[in-house]
Enzyme design. Structure first.
Site, PDB file in Angstrom:
ATOM      1  N   HIS A  25       2.204   8.140 -10.625  1.00  0.00           N
ATOM      2  CA  HIS A  25       2.629   7.340  -9.504  1.00  0.00           C
ATOM      3  C   HIS A  25       3.299   6.100 -10.034  1.00  0.00           C
ATOM      4  O   HIS A  25       3.226   5.850 -11.284  1.00  0.00           O
ATOM      5  CB  HIS A  25       1.439   6.817  -8.610  1.00  0.00           C
ATOM      6  CG  HIS A  25       1.607   5.725  -7.569  1.00  0.00           C
ATOM      7  ND1 HIS A  25       1.507   4.445  -7.770  1.00  0.00           N
ATOM      8  CD2 HIS A  25       1.872   6.088  -6.269  1.00  0.00           C
ATOM      9  CE1 HIS A  25       2.012   3.878  -6.673  1.00  0.00           C
ATOM     10  NE2 HIS A  25       2.120   4.917  -5.916  1.00  0.00           N
ATOM     11  N   ARG A  75       3.080   3.048 -10.369  1.00  0.00           N
ATOM     12  CA  ARG A  75       2.367   1.977 -10.628  1.00  0.00           C
ATOM     13  C   ARG A  75       1.708   2.361 -11.937  1.00  0.00           C
ATOM     14  O   ARG A  75       0.896   1.585 -12.584  1.00  0.00           O
ATOM     15  CB  ARG A  75       1.247   1.573  -9.802  1.00  0.00           C
ATOM     16  CG  ARG A  75       1.848   0.338  -8.772  1.00  0.00           C
ATOM     17  CD  ARG A  75       2.411  -0.982  -9.560  1.00  0.00           C
ATOM     18  NE  ARG A  75       1.433  -1.343 -10.530  1.00  0.00           N
ATOM     19  CZ  ARG A  75       0.296  -2.105 -10.174  1.00  0.00           C
ATOM     20  NH1 ARG A  75       0.173  -2.617  -8.971  1.00  0.00           N
ATOM     21  NH2 ARG A  75      -0.356  -2.386 -11.004  1.00  0.00           N
ATOM     22  N   LYS A  76       1.597   3.477 -12.366  1.00  0.00           N
ATOM     23  CA  LYS A  76       1.022   4.000 -13.675  1.00  0.00           C
ATOM     24  C   LYS A  76       2.055   3.875 -14.880  1.00  0.00           C
ATOM     25  O   LYS A  76       3.098   3.513 -14.652  1.00  0.00           O
ATOM     26  CB  LYS A  76       0.502   5.363 -13.646  1.00  0.00           C
ATOM     27  CG  LYS A  76      -0.070   6.004 -11.894  1.00  0.00           C
ATOM     28  CD  LYS A  76      -1.312   5.024 -11.881  1.00  0.00           C
ATOM     29  CE  LYS A  76      -2.103   5.390 -10.512  1.00  0.00           C
ATOM     30  NZ  LYS A  76      -3.212   4.708 -10.038  1.00  0.00           N
ATOM     31  N   GLY A  77       1.292   3.935 -15.962  1.00  0.00           N
ATOM     32  CA  GLY A  77       1.862   3.815 -17.235  1.00  0.00           C
ATOM     33  C   GLY A  77       3.304   4.553 -17.668  1.00  0.00           C
ATOM     34  O   GLY A  77       4.213   4.302 -18.037  1.00  0.00           O
TER      35      GLY A  77
END
Ligand SMILES: *Cc1c(COP(=O)(O)O)cnc(C)c1O
Length: 388
Positions: free
Chosen positions: A191, A193-195
């Protein structure tokens, strides 16, 4: 009451920001030229192979998000109506939702006050004859206590799943998140917002060829993959012998995720540098506590979360920060408090941190100037909104 004036920087500092650029665009261009844009194509295969190697495991199955990945993991492990699955309480509610999808009941277990991952003793205490397994969550990118959890689940004869949505690139005892020594199946998110990200996406890691085949088939309607059908001399007529879902990842997305996976060490280094800088700059400011990392772990810093002292008005602090252009939000959710799960027992540690956590900007593009501006802004806002 307003905070002390701070020289504003030019642009707002977002809470999170993807690091996507020319390399990812080139990969997308190549997929367009290849003509295979749907799922289960060559880019998915390449992503799965690279990811399994990265996790030091045998199989990876790419899907369209981590919530779907968790659902498939639970189905592969035989979870169904009447079963209980113990779930780490402090998490994005996708974790609990995945249990509800199967008709089973999530039983929320409280967390440890320092790492915010599930408390192994709370897990041990929650086991009943109906327990089929446990989902541990790597909160904000830090692995849960897999050695202690494994001992408990092995003794009880139940499964252990890793919700590693935020932990691609984390390590535990020197082993990567997703390693088969940590859990039976691990689920990860791509997603935004992930790293590392391809917008929306997910992937599963497991040592079990049986589980991998089960999950791959259920991710595609319960039919064999299009690639497996290629090369036959006869007209291949697929047979639908199981009820599956359409949880496939497009090859466009897989190509982006593959580039991100190749770039991961550089991205992680920049997040780790930002986390160290925050820790240095907040040292000695007693109204906030910086995150604690277990000695045997490497954090991915998917989020950077401060714990505010009791008596600080978190809502007012967050709104002040946003007004200055500094991203601010809660940490994550105390699942047991969410109405969708009904009237369930309280997890006091999780409930307390749900009220006191403050996420501040963390991504691989943060500059020193931005970090200093964020810290000065937080100190100002917290000082202004501390009531005891
Ligand atoms: C983001 C997240 C999820 C959901 O991931 P999606 O890919 O958005 O479905 C699940 N669990 C945790 C802990 C998360 O942070």
């Amino acid at each position: 009451m307003t905070s002390a004036p701070i020289t504003p920087i030019h642009a707002p500092v977002p809470l999170g920001e993807p690091s996507l650029g020319e390399e990812e665009l080139d990969a997308v261009r190549q997929v367009f030229e290849s003509g295979w844009v749907a799922g289960q194509g060559p880019q998915n295969r390449a992503l799965e192979a690279a990811f399994a190697t990265f996790c030091q495991t045998d199989h990876a199955v790419a899907v369209n998000n981590c919530t779907a990945a968790l659902h498939l993991a639970l189905l592969a492990l035989g979870v169904g109506p009447g079963d209980e699955v113990i779930v780490a309480d402090y998490t994005y509610p996708a974790t609990g939702h995945s249990v509800l999808f199967t008709g089973a009941t999530p039983v929320f277990a409280d967390i440890l006050p320092d790492t915010w991952c599930v408390d192994p003793e709370a897990v041990a205490a929650a086991i009943t004859p109906r327990t089929r397994g446990v989902i541990a969550v790597d909160v904000a990118g830090q692995c849960a206590d897999y050695a202690a959890l494994r001992e408990i689940t092995d003794r009880a004869g139940v499964f252990l799943v890793e919700d590693g949505a935020c932990s691609i690139g984390a390590t535990y005892g020197g082993k990567p998140s997703g390693h088969p020594d940590l859990a039976d199946i691990a689920a990860f998110s791509f997603h935004g917002r992930k790293g590392i990200t391809c917008g929306e996406g997910g992937i599963l890691a497991t040592e079990s060829s049986e589980h991998a085949a089960f999950m791959r088939k259920r991710a595609s309607f319960g039919v064999e993959s299009a690639l497996a059908r290629q090369g036959s001399n006869e007209l291949p007529i697929p047979v639908f012998d199981e009820l599956g879902y359409n949880y496939k990842l497009s090859d466009i997305s897989a190509a982006i995720a593959l580039v991100q996976l190749r770039r991961i060490q550089g991205l992680l280094e920049r997040r780790r540098a930002a986390a160290s800088r925050y820790e240095e700059l907040f040292a000695g400011f007693d109204a906030v506590t910086t995150p604690v990392t277990g000695a045997d772990r490497d954090h991915t810093w998917q989020s950077y979360i401060l714990t505010l002292a009791p008596g600080v008005d978190r809502g007012a602090v967050a709104m002040d920060l946003r007004a200055r252009g500094v991203g601010a939000n809660i940490g994550t959710y105390a699942s047991h408090r969410e109405p969708v799960y009904g009237d369930v027992p309280v997890c006091p540690v999780s409930a307390d941190l749900f009220g006191r956590h403050l996420a501040i900007p963390m991504h691989a593009n943060l500059t020193d100037e931005q970090i200093e501006f964020v810290v000065a802004s937080v100190v100002g806002a917290v000082t202004a909104h501390r009531h005891s």
